[in-house]
Write an enzyme that holds these catalytic residues in place. Structure first.
Site, PDB file in Angstrom:
ATOM      1  N   HIS A 206       0.806  -1.224   0.000  1.00 26.44           N
ATOM      2  CA  HIS A 206       0.000   0.000   0.000  1.00 26.44           C
ATOM      3  C   HIS A 206       0.838   1.272   0.000  1.00 26.44           C
ATOM      4  O   HIS A 206       0.306   2.356  -0.151  1.00 26.44           O
ATOM      5  CB  HIS A 206      -0.942   0.037   1.216  1.00 26.44           C
ATOM      6  CG  HIS A 206      -0.237   0.366   2.492  1.00 26.44           C
ATOM      7  ND1 HIS A 206       0.466  -0.571   3.189  1.00 26.44           N
ATOM      8  CD2 HIS A 206      -0.093   1.533   3.163  1.00 26.44           C
ATOM      9  CE1 HIS A 206       1.001  -0.004   4.255  1.00 26.44           C
ATOM     10  NE2 HIS A 206       0.694   1.278   4.263  1.00 26.44           N
TER      11      HIS A 206
HETATM   12  C1  UD1 Z   1      -2.372   5.371   5.785  1.00 27.82           C
HETATM   13  C2  UD1 Z   1      -1.092   5.835   6.480  1.00 27.82           C
HETATM   14  C3  UD1 Z   1      -0.030   4.759   6.392  1.00 27.82           C
HETATM   15  C4  UD1 Z   1      -0.556   3.439   6.914  1.00 27.82           C
HETATM   16  C5  UD1 Z   1      -1.815   3.079   6.143  1.00 27.82           C
HETATM   17  C6  UD1 Z   1      -2.413   1.770   6.557  1.00 27.82           C
HETATM   18  C7  UD1 Z   1      -0.667   8.258   6.354  1.00 27.82           C
HETATM   19  C8  UD1 Z   1       0.164   9.297   5.747  1.00 27.82           C
HETATM   20  N1  UD1 Z   1      -0.541   7.024   5.834  1.00 27.82           N
HETATM   21  O1  UD1 Z   1      -2.093   5.237   4.403  1.00 27.82           O
HETATM   22  O2  UD1 Z   1       1.083   5.143   7.170  1.00 27.82           O
HETATM   23  O3  UD1 Z   1       0.419   2.438   6.776  1.00 27.82           O
HETATM   24  O4  UD1 Z   1      -2.768   4.136   6.349  1.00 27.82           O
HETATM   25  O5  UD1 Z   1      -3.483   1.467   5.734  1.00 27.82           O
HETATM   26  O6  UD1 Z   1      -1.394   8.526   7.288  1.00 27.82           O
HETATM   27  N2  UD1 Z   1      -9.483   4.456   1.624  1.00 27.82           N
HETATM   28  C9  UD1 Z   1     -10.685   3.815   1.577  1.00 27.82           C
HETATM   29  N3  UD1 Z   1     -11.277   3.453   2.759  1.00 27.82           N
HETATM   30  C10 UD1 Z   1     -10.702   3.691   3.955  1.00 27.82           C
HETATM   31  C11 UD1 Z   1      -9.465   4.352   3.992  1.00 27.82           C
HETATM   32  C12 UD1 Z   1      -8.863   4.725   2.829  1.00 27.82           C
HETATM   33  O7  UD1 Z   1     -11.232   3.580   0.523  1.00 27.82           O
HETATM   34  O8  UD1 Z   1     -11.290   3.320   4.988  1.00 27.82           O
HETATM   35  C13 UD1 Z   1      -8.808   4.828   0.369  1.00 27.82           C
HETATM   36  C14 UD1 Z   1      -9.145   6.204  -0.098  1.00 27.82           C
HETATM   37  O9  UD1 Z   1      -9.282   6.150  -1.467  1.00 27.82           O
HETATM   38  C15 UD1 Z   1      -7.905   7.009   0.260  1.00 27.82           C
HETATM   39  C16 UD1 Z   1      -6.807   5.981   0.159  1.00 27.82           C
HETATM   40  O10 UD1 Z   1      -7.413   4.755   0.551  1.00 27.82           O
HETATM   41  O11 UD1 Z   1      -7.714   8.097  -0.584  1.00 27.82           O
HETATM   42  C17 UD1 Z   1      -5.642   6.278   1.030  1.00 27.82           C
HETATM   43  O12 UD1 Z   1      -6.038   6.460   2.403  1.00 27.82           O
HETATM   44  P1  UD1 Z   1      -5.151   7.389   3.365  1.00 27.82           P
HETATM   45  O13 UD1 Z   1      -5.670   7.342   4.731  1.00 27.82           O
HETATM   46  O14 UD1 Z   1      -4.930   8.702   2.725  1.00 27.82           O
HETATM   47  O15 UD1 Z   1      -3.728   6.703   3.350  1.00 27.82           O
HETATM   48  P2  UD1 Z   1      -3.282   5.165   3.350  1.00 27.82           P
HETATM   49  O16 UD1 Z   1      -2.686   4.845   2.049  1.00 27.82           O
HETATM   50  O17 UD1 Z   1      -4.359   4.249   3.847  1.00 27.82           O
END
Ligand code: UD1
Length: 367
Positions: A206
């Site tokens: 991820h």
């Molecule tokens: C975040 C953390 C990362 C951690 C990871 C675990 C930061 C900078 N990064 O990254 O350190 O290892 O979480 O997963 O805080 N999304 C969904 N549903 C959800 C959550 C996210 O669909 O419940 C999708 C959305 O499209 C979103 C993307 O995932 O834009 C990324 O989510 P985000 O929280 O921005 O960062 P992660 O890549 O999950």
């Protein structure tokens, strides 16, 4: 009572906060309030973990959701400030390195509230990682810094943080693993995926540096093409990874690998069953490097560095990068070796959260 507001936001925070909330609640001296920023919000990325890990329902959910780093961080800050003004806690506790960690940390210290950071001092020395920026900034404004491994203590001292603020207490993520292992053993996920008694690999991806760049992601797929010919590869896919896989038009490519099993994100217990039963784990996660160390399962970390060097020194973790030839070579080395000699890092004994509670009670009372 010492009133502490505890912050969770994203999936890896949930395993860390579970034992801390338990230790605080049973201390009789700490009154914990739980705030969920809502950075992760899907049932499978959030709610399921609360149920399985018996985390109390958050007292407050800021419902921030996904957006760019700046917008997400700013929205958390704006929503969190009034909560602090209303509740006036003695301290705010943040875990890990996600955007929720730094956002709530800044708000707390600017209101003169003590900041406690659990999992302090880890450094990949790679400032292109958003998590590295979050870690450095959170540590330099924290009043109490709890470390999982000696490298964390050493890094903080090199950065000029006073020794009195630093405590090596072990790993709360491992507290959760040890207290849930027996329950995870009962999971029927291997039957569901037809893996019982079989060798298989588990994969998670991820990190933006791996899955936001089609060349890097494509290179990892080249290595997977080879590995899945040997054994099934189970790939519970993170929402960001799935979105990129679709936008890079990789779907047909992945469909041509019959043994690569793309599945939805798993809950904690099923995933622990998968990692503990796997012949090998391939990952770019931080926490999974630690979990495989305890489980004594060989782990190939698909990154150029790790902020958790103890997993390499005493564990079964190898940092292999993302070049397909290197991944395949490291995979073959693991398959040709039968040794699973790993040492358990000091204090990874299931009692880290209790040590954190004891230290806080002692220090915050003294002030
Ligand atoms: C975040 C953390 C990362 C951690 C990871 C675990 C930061 C900078 N990064 O990254 O350190 O290892 O979480 O997963 O805080 N999304 C969904 N549903 C959800 C959550 C996210 O669909 O419940 C999708 C959305 O499209 C979103 C993307 O995932 O834009 C990324 O989510 P985000 O929280 O921005 O960062 P992660 O890549 O999950």
């Amino acid at each position: 009572m010492i009133k502490i507001i505890n912050i969770v936001g994203a999936r890896p925070n949930f395993m860390k906060i579970a034992p801390i909330m338990r230790a605080f609640n049973s201390s009789g001296k700490i009154d914990p309030i739980l705030v969920h920023t809502g950075q992760h919000y899907d049932e499978k990325m959030s709610d399921l973990f609360f149920r399985q890990l018996n985390i109390p329902e958050p007292d407050i959910n800021l419902e921030i959701g996904s957006s760019s780093h700046a917008v997400q961080t700013a929205n958390i800050m704006k929503a969190f400030e009034p909560i602090l003004l209303e509740h006036k806690p003695d301290a705010v506790l943040v875990v890990g390195d996600v955007n929720s960690t730094i956002a709530c940390g800044i708000v707390a210290v600017k209101l003169g509230i003590k900041l406690i950071h659990v999992e302090a001092g880890l450094r990949s020395f790679d400032r292109t990682m958003p998590e590295e920026i979050n870690r450095i900034l959170t540590d330099c404004i924290s009043d109490m810094l709890f470390c999982t491994e000696q490298s964390g203590v050493d890094n903080l001292i090199k950065e000029g943080i006073s020794k009195e603020k630093i405590f090596l207490v072990g790993n709360v993520m491992i507290d959760t693993l040890l207290s849930n292992k027996a329950k995870a053993d009962e999971s029927d996920i291997l039957d569901k995926l037809d893996l019982n008694g079989k060798d298989f690999a588990a994969l998670t991806l991820h990190r933006p540096s791996n899955v936001d760049d089609p060349v890097v992601f494509g290179g990892i797929a080249d290595a997977l093409e080879v590995i899945q010919k040997d054994m099934p590869v189970i790939f519970p896919i993170h929402p960001r990874t799935l979105r990129n896989l679709q936008s890079f038009n990789f779907e047909s490519r992945f469909k041509q690998m019959p043994n690569l099993k793309l599945i939805e994100p798993l809950g904690y217990l099923d995933f622990l069953k998968i990692t503990s039963s796997a012949r090998i784990v391939l990952t770019d996660s931080g926490g999974i490097q630690e979990e495989t160390t305890i489980l004594k399962v060989p782990c190939l970390t698909l990154r150029e560095n790790t902020e958790r060097p103890v997993t390499v020194q005493s564990g079964s973790n190898k940092i292999v990068g993302t070049n397909p030839e290197n991944i395949i070579q490291a995979y073959r080395e693991v398959m040709n070796s039968n040794t699973r000699d790993t040492q358990i890092p000091p204090l990874w004994d299931g009692k880290a959260a209790e040590r954190i509670a004891e230290t806080i009670i002692e220090k915050i009372n003294l002030d």
